[in-house]
Design an enzyme around this catalytic site. Structure first.
Site, short mmCIF file in Angstrom:
data_model
loop_
_atom_site.label_atom_id
_atom_site.label_comp_id
_atom_site.label_asym_id
_atom_site.label_seq_id
_atom_site.Cartn_x
_atom_site.Cartn_y
_atom_site.Cartn_z
N SER A 1 0.84 -1.18 -0.01
CA SER A 1 0.02 -0.01 -0.01
C SER A 1 0.68 1.25 0.07
O SER A 1 0.33 2.24 -0.26
CB SER A 1 -1.06 0.21 1.02
OG SER A 1 -0.24 0.01 2.52
N LYS B 1 -12.38 -0.23 -0.24
CA LYS B 1 -11.52 0.38 -1.00
C LYS B 1 -12.18 0.76 -2.58
O LYS B 1 -13.00 1.31 -2.68
CB LYS B 1 -9.79 0.10 -0.91
CG LYS B 1 -9.27 0.10 0.26
CD LYS B 1 -8.18 -0.37 0.47
CE LYS B 1 -7.30 0.07 1.56
NZ LYS B 1 -8.01 -0.48 2.97
N HIS C 1 -5.54 -3.99 -1.69
CA HIS C 1 -5.35 -2.74 -2.73
C HIS C 1 -5.26 -3.53 -4.05
O HIS C 1 -4.96 -2.76 -4.95
CB HIS C 1 -4.08 -2.17 -2.27
CG HIS C 1 -4.08 -1.15 -1.18
ND1 HIS C 1 -4.60 0.27 -1.52
CD2 HIS C 1 -3.86 -1.02 0.20
CE1 HIS C 1 -4.71 0.91 -0.29
NE2 HIS C 1 -4.14 0.02 0.70
#
Length: 397
Positions: free
Chosen positions: A186, A244, A214
């Protein structure tokens, strides 16, 4: 009466953090977290959100979430094992398994909860975990909670992984050994060497665990880093977040049916924390359906990412070796990093500074997160501001 020792501890340590540029001020966003945001009445180009695909403000998700409130209420009402498992949770988990191409999936309240839940449900004090040194804090905490022996592996160093796996197996000290890694790291945006990791894991019979927080929605045309490499049938645990790229909140673990059955009876956040709201479950399901139907948002994300990277690199910024939309501008000194971020804010760009302990000391950076919702005009405006601020404080010439 307030404890004097507590008061002294807090005052001294907060002052120390501020002096070193390590104190993080939190600025509330007024309204939605989209490609632009408003803070203190000031509109800013938003380059700090994990809302990769712009789904957090998508009208289609908002519509089904509102409908779910009317049909199912605002809360699940209980933990999953009592009567907090609603039909919408089952539908979400079926869709997640289909999305990840696994036999089953289990959903949790957050991605952080997933790592706390799954690692400690599988591993114990008689086991060992080979963990990449740059793994996310939630992985580190999950490993600690398990009480397994944590064996730190040099970042993406396959020789070191092989050596330490061999040593752990030959020692005969452990019942089970797991190798755990982020799919996408990340802070630097690099991608784990999953094909090599899986080969080593199969050679030494290691349990494989990939945190793809991610990567889901970003890699593999949206299906994630594991699917990007075609490894969905060779990885034991795929963890992901719904907070996310999916744009909502929550997390999940996908894998074999017997794994998911075990997590349902032994993972503590599942057992002892109320389930995500019906609106969150339905909105997450809708987002996954959209990603399975079309790669348009994913393609736009990568187009914007490549555009911003090229612009920053041309200006002379150090953007590291990112292979994903995560685009750091490495400044170095913590105080300089805070100053750089503040100047960007003053000029109209919200790009939050990232300093120790999130990254090692001396590697402070501003992390840019372009999304599918940004327009080229927004990115051009941001690049102009980066150039102005970068030259003002001497980051670029």
């Amino acid at each position: 009466m307030t404890s004097k020792s507590l008061h002294s501890f807090l005052e001294e340590n907060i002052a120390d953090l501020k002096e070193k540029g390590l104190y993080n001020d939190i600025e509330p966003v007024e309204g939605p977290n989209g490609p632009t945001i408003t803070i203190d009445g000031k509109e800013l180009i938003n380059l700090s959100s994990n809302n990769y695909l712009g789904l957090a403000t998508d009208e289609r998700l908002k519509k089904v979430a509102k409908e779910a409130v009317d049909s199912h209420g605002v809360g699940a009402g209980a933990v999953r094992t009592i009567n907090g498992t609603l039909d919408v949770h089952i539908e979400l988990e079926k869709k997640l398994a289909e999305f990840k191409d696994t036999e089953a999936a289990i959903s949790y309240q957050s991605g952080f909860n997933c790592n706390m839940a799954a690692i400690s449900a599988i591993m114990d004090k008689n086991d060992a975990i080979l963990s990449d040194e740059l793994n996310h804090a939630s992985i580190i905490d999950g490993c600690r909670l398990s009480k397994a022996k944590i064996i730190r592996v040099n970042h993406s160093d396959m020789d070191d992984l092989r050596k330490k796996a061999k040593e752990a197996v030959e020692s005969g000290n452990y019942n089970k050994i797991m190798v755990i890694t982020d799919g996408v790291f990340s802070m630097d945006g690099d991608v784990a060497l999953l094909p090599e990791i899986v080969d080593i894991a199969e050679e030494f019979d290691l349990i494989t665990y990939v945190d793809d927080a991610h990567g889901s929605g970003v890699m593999g045309k949206g299906a994630g880093t594991v699917k990007h490499f075609g490894l969905q049938h060779r990885i034991d645990l795929q963890m992901g977040t719904l907070s996310k790229a999916i744009g909502v909140v929550g997390g999940y673990v996908a894998g074999k049916t017997n794994l998911i059955d075990w997590l349902k009876v032994r993972s503590r956040p599942f057992l002892f924390s109320t389930a995500v709201t019906p609106a969150d479950a339905v909105a997450s399901t809708k987002a996954i359906e959209l990603l399975m139907e079309s790669t348009e948002l994913n393609e736009k994300l990568w187009e914007n990412s490549e555009y911003l990277k090229a612009g920053l690199k041309k200006l002379g910024f150090d953007i590291g070796d990112s292979e994903t939309p995560i685009t750091p501008c490495v400044i170095g000194d913590e105080l300089d990093t805070q100053k750089f971020s503040k100047k960007l804010y003053e000029e109209g760009v919200y790009a939050k500074s990232i300093v120790f302990p999130t990254v090692p000391k001396g590697t402070g950076r501003v992390r840019n997160m372009p999304s599918a919702a940004h327009t080229k005009e927004m990115l051009d405006d941001a690049l102009q501001i980066y150039e102005k601020v970068g030259k003002e404080i001497g980051v670029i010439s």
